[in-house]
Motif scaffolding. Structure first.
Motif, PDB file in Angstrom:
ATOM      1  N   GLU A   1       0.833  -1.206   0.000  1.00 51.14           N
ATOM      2  CA  GLU A   1       0.000   0.000   0.000  1.00 51.14           C
ATOM      3  C   GLU A   1       0.866   1.253   0.000  1.00 51.14           C
ATOM      4  OE1 GLU A   1      -3.402   2.157  -0.299  1.00 51.14           O
ATOM      5  OE2 GLU A   1      -3.210  -0.027  -0.387  1.00 51.14           O
ATOM      6  N   LYS A   2       1.942   1.229   0.786  1.00 48.57           N
ATOM      7  CA  LYS A   2       2.859   2.363   0.848  1.00 48.57           C
ATOM      8  C   LYS A   2       3.527   2.591  -0.505  1.00 48.57           C
ATOM      9  CE  LYS A   2       4.968   2.541   4.842  1.00 48.57           C
ATOM     10  NZ  LYS A   2       5.965   2.398   5.919  1.00 48.57           N
ATOM     11  N   LYS A   3       3.942   1.498  -1.168  1.00 50.39           N
ATOM     12  CA  LYS A   3       4.577   1.594  -2.481  1.00 50.39           C
ATOM     13  C   LYS A   3       3.582   2.122  -3.516  1.00 50.39           C
ATOM     14  CE  LYS A   3       7.034  -1.299  -5.863  1.00 50.39           C
ATOM     15  NZ  LYS A   3       7.524  -0.201  -6.575  1.00 50.39           N
ATOM     16  N   LYS A   4       2.349   1.658  -3.447  1.00 50.68           N
ATOM     17  CA  LYS A   4       1.313   2.104  -4.373  1.00 50.68           C
ATOM     18  C   LYS A   4       1.079   3.607  -4.239  1.00 50.68           C
ATOM     19  CE  LYS A   4      -3.545   1.235  -5.420  1.00 50.68           C
ATOM     20  NZ  LYS A   4      -4.750   0.503  -4.994  1.00 50.68           N
ATOM     21  N   LYS A   5       1.010   4.100  -2.994  1.00 54.14           N
ATOM     22  CA  LYS A   5       0.807   5.526  -2.761  1.00 54.14           C
ATOM     23  C   LYS A   5       1.996   6.339  -3.273  1.00 54.14           C
ATOM     24  CE  LYS A   5      -2.330   5.366   1.165  1.00 54.14           C
ATOM     25  NZ  LYS A   5      -2.530   5.763   2.564  1.00 54.14           N
ATOM     26  N   ALA A   6       3.211   5.826  -3.049  1.00 56.63           N
ATOM     27  CA  ALA A   6       4.413   6.528  -3.503  1.00 56.63           C
ATOM     28  C   ALA A   6       4.454   6.595  -5.026  1.00 56.63           C
ATOM     29  CB  ALA A   6       5.660   5.846  -2.969  1.00 56.63           C
ATOM     30  N   ASP A   7       4.087   5.503  -5.696  1.00 53.38           N
ATOM     31  CA  ASP A   7       4.057   5.488  -7.156  1.00 53.38           C
ATOM     32  C   ASP A   7       3.024   6.469  -7.698  1.00 53.38           C
ATOM     33  OD1 ASP A   7       6.039   3.577  -7.185  1.00 53.38           O
ATOM     34  OD2 ASP A   7       4.671   1.883  -7.552  1.00 53.38           O
ATOM     35  N   GLU A   8       1.855   6.500  -7.060  1.00 51.16           N
ATOM     36  CA  GLU A   8       0.795   7.425  -7.484  1.00 51.16           C
ATOM     37  C   GLU A   8       1.244   8.873  -7.310  1.00 51.16           C
ATOM     38  OE1 GLU A   8      -2.796   8.826  -8.916  1.00 51.16           O
ATOM     39  OE2 GLU A   8      -1.958   6.809  -8.982  1.00 51.16           O
ATOM     40  N   LYS A   9       1.900   9.167  -6.202  1.00 53.08           N
ATOM     41  CA  LYS A   9       2.382  10.522  -5.940  1.00 53.08           C
ATOM     42  C   LYS A   9       3.442  10.915  -6.969  1.00 53.08           C
ATOM     43  CE  LYS A   9       4.363  13.409  -2.330  1.00 53.08           C
ATOM     44  NZ  LYS A   9       4.861  13.468  -0.951  1.00 53.08           N
ATOM     45  N   ALA A  10       4.337   9.994  -7.276  1.00 54.52           N
ATOM     46  CA  ALA A  10       5.382  10.266  -8.268  1.00 54.52           C
ATOM     47  C   ALA A  10       4.766  10.502  -9.650  1.00 54.52           C
ATOM     48  CB  ALA A  10       6.371   9.117  -8.317  1.00 54.52           C
ATOM     49  N   ARG A  11       3.736   9.724  -9.992  1.00 61.46           N
ATOM     50  CA  ARG A  11       3.065   9.879 -11.284  1.00 61.46           C
ATOM     51  C   ARG A  11       2.379  11.247 -11.384  1.00 61.46           C
ATOM     52  NH1 ARG A  11      -1.721   9.766 -13.314  1.00 61.46           N
ATOM     53  NH2 ARG A  11      -2.715   9.187 -11.372  1.00 61.46           N
ATOM     54  N   ARG A  12       1.690  11.651 -10.305  1.00 61.46           N
ATOM     55  CA  ARG A  12       1.032  12.956 -10.303  1.00 61.46           C
ATOM     56  C   ARG A  12       2.051  14.086 -10.389  1.00 61.46           C
ATOM     57  NH1 ARG A  12      -1.816  13.417  -5.180  1.00 61.46           N
ATOM     58  NH2 ARG A  12      -0.826  11.489  -4.629  1.00 61.46           N
ATOM     59  N   LYS A  13       3.162  13.935  -9.695  1.00 61.85           N
ATOM     60  CA  LYS A  13       4.206  14.954  -9.718  1.00 61.85           C
ATOM     61  C   LYS A  13       4.792  15.075 -11.118  1.00 61.85           C
ATOM     62  CE  LYS A  13       8.290  16.381  -7.163  1.00 61.85           C
ATOM     63  NZ  LYS A  13       9.240  16.026  -6.098  1.00 61.85           N
ATOM     64  N   LEU A  14       5.010  13.939 -11.783  1.00 61.73           N
ATOM     65  CA  LEU A  14       5.545  13.950 -13.143  1.00 61.73           C
ATOM     66  C   LEU A  14       4.554  14.588 -14.111  1.00 61.73           C
ATOM     67  CD1 LEU A  14       7.841  13.093 -15.019  1.00 61.73           C
ATOM     68  CD2 LEU A  14       6.648  10.919 -15.319  1.00 61.73           C
ATOM     69  N   GLU A  15       3.261  14.270 -13.971  1.00 56.96           N
ATOM     70  CA  GLU A  15       2.237  14.868 -14.826  1.00 56.96           C
ATOM     71  C   GLU A  15       2.191  16.382 -14.643  1.00 56.96           C
ATOM     72  OE1 GLU A  15      -1.581  13.185 -14.202  1.00 56.96           O
ATOM     73  OE2 GLU A  15      -1.084  11.303 -15.208  1.00 56.96           O
ATOM     74  N   ALA A  16       2.253  16.839 -13.401  1.00 60.92           N
ATOM     75  CA  ALA A  16       2.212  18.271 -13.124  1.00 60.92           C
ATOM     76  C   ALA A  16       3.442  18.955 -13.715  1.00 60.92           C
ATOM     77  CB  ALA A  16       2.123  18.518 -11.632  1.00 60.92           C
ATOM     78  N   LYS A  17       4.559  18.264 -13.697  1.00 63.15           N
ATOM     79  CA  LYS A  17       5.802  18.832 -14.213  1.00 63.15           C
ATOM     80  C   LYS A  17       5.765  18.937 -15.737  1.00 63.15           C
ATOM     81  CE  LYS A  17      10.758  18.264 -13.541  1.00 63.15           C
ATOM     82  NZ  LYS A  17      11.803  17.398 -13.002  1.00 63.15           N
ATOM     83  N   THR A  18       5.192  17.935 -16.412  1.00 64.79           N
ATOM     84  CA  THR A  18       5.169  17.926 -17.871  1.00 64.79           C
ATOM     85  C   THR A  18       4.045  18.776 -18.444  1.00 64.79           C
ATOM     86  OG1 THR A  18       3.859  15.903 -17.894  1.00 64.79           O
ATOM     87  CG2 THR A  18       6.242  15.660 -18.035  1.00 64.79           C
ATOM     88  N   THR A  19       2.982  18.999 -17.667  1.00 64.91           N
ATOM     89  CA  THR A  19       1.859  19.803 -18.131  1.00 64.91           C
ATOM     90  C   THR A  19       2.101  21.265 -17.757  1.00 64.91           C
ATOM     91  OG1 THR A  19       0.391  17.952 -17.722  1.00 64.91           O
ATOM     92  CG2 THR A  19      -0.636  20.094 -18.021  1.00 64.91           C
ATOM     93  N   PRO A  20       2.109  22.171 -18.740  1.00 67.02           N
ATOM     94  CA  PRO A  20       2.287  23.585 -18.392  1.00 67.02           C
ATOM     95  C   PRO A  20       1.151  24.058 -17.497  1.00 67.02           C
ATOM     96  CG  PRO A  20       2.393  23.259 -20.766  1.00 67.02           C
ATOM     97  CD  PRO A  20       1.974  21.955 -20.151  1.00 67.02           C
ATOM     98  N   GLY A  21       1.485  24.741 -16.441  1.00 63.52           N
ATOM     99  CA  GLY A  21       0.465  25.259 -15.534  1.00 63.52           C
ATOM    100  C   GLY A  21       0.019  24.261 -14.503  1.00 63.52           C
TER     101      GLY A  21
END
Length: 54
Positions: free
Chosen positions: A16-36
């Motif tokens: 569960e901890k790994k799943k949450k960390a992966d989800e957080k990393a994915r959201r962070k990457l999306e926010a970084k690649t998406t302008p704004g």
């Protein structure tokens, strides 16, 4: 009486901890690649309405 399988419970917490960390990393990457960041996202319904010819 059966003994509690603590290793199973620990493994489930780790997964569960790994799943949450992966989800957080994915959201962070999306926010970084998406302008704004996330504010720039538009709902799919709006895109569908714009594509319709009038």
């Amino acid at each position: 009486m059966a003994k509690t399988n603590f290793q199973y419970e620990k493994r489930q917490r780790e997964l569960e901890k790994k799943k949450k960390a992966d989800e957080k990393a994915r959201r962070k990457l999306e926010a970084k690649t998406t302008p704004g960041g996330e504010e720039n996202e538009t709902p799919d319904e709006d895109d569908a309405e714009e594509a319709k010819p009038e």
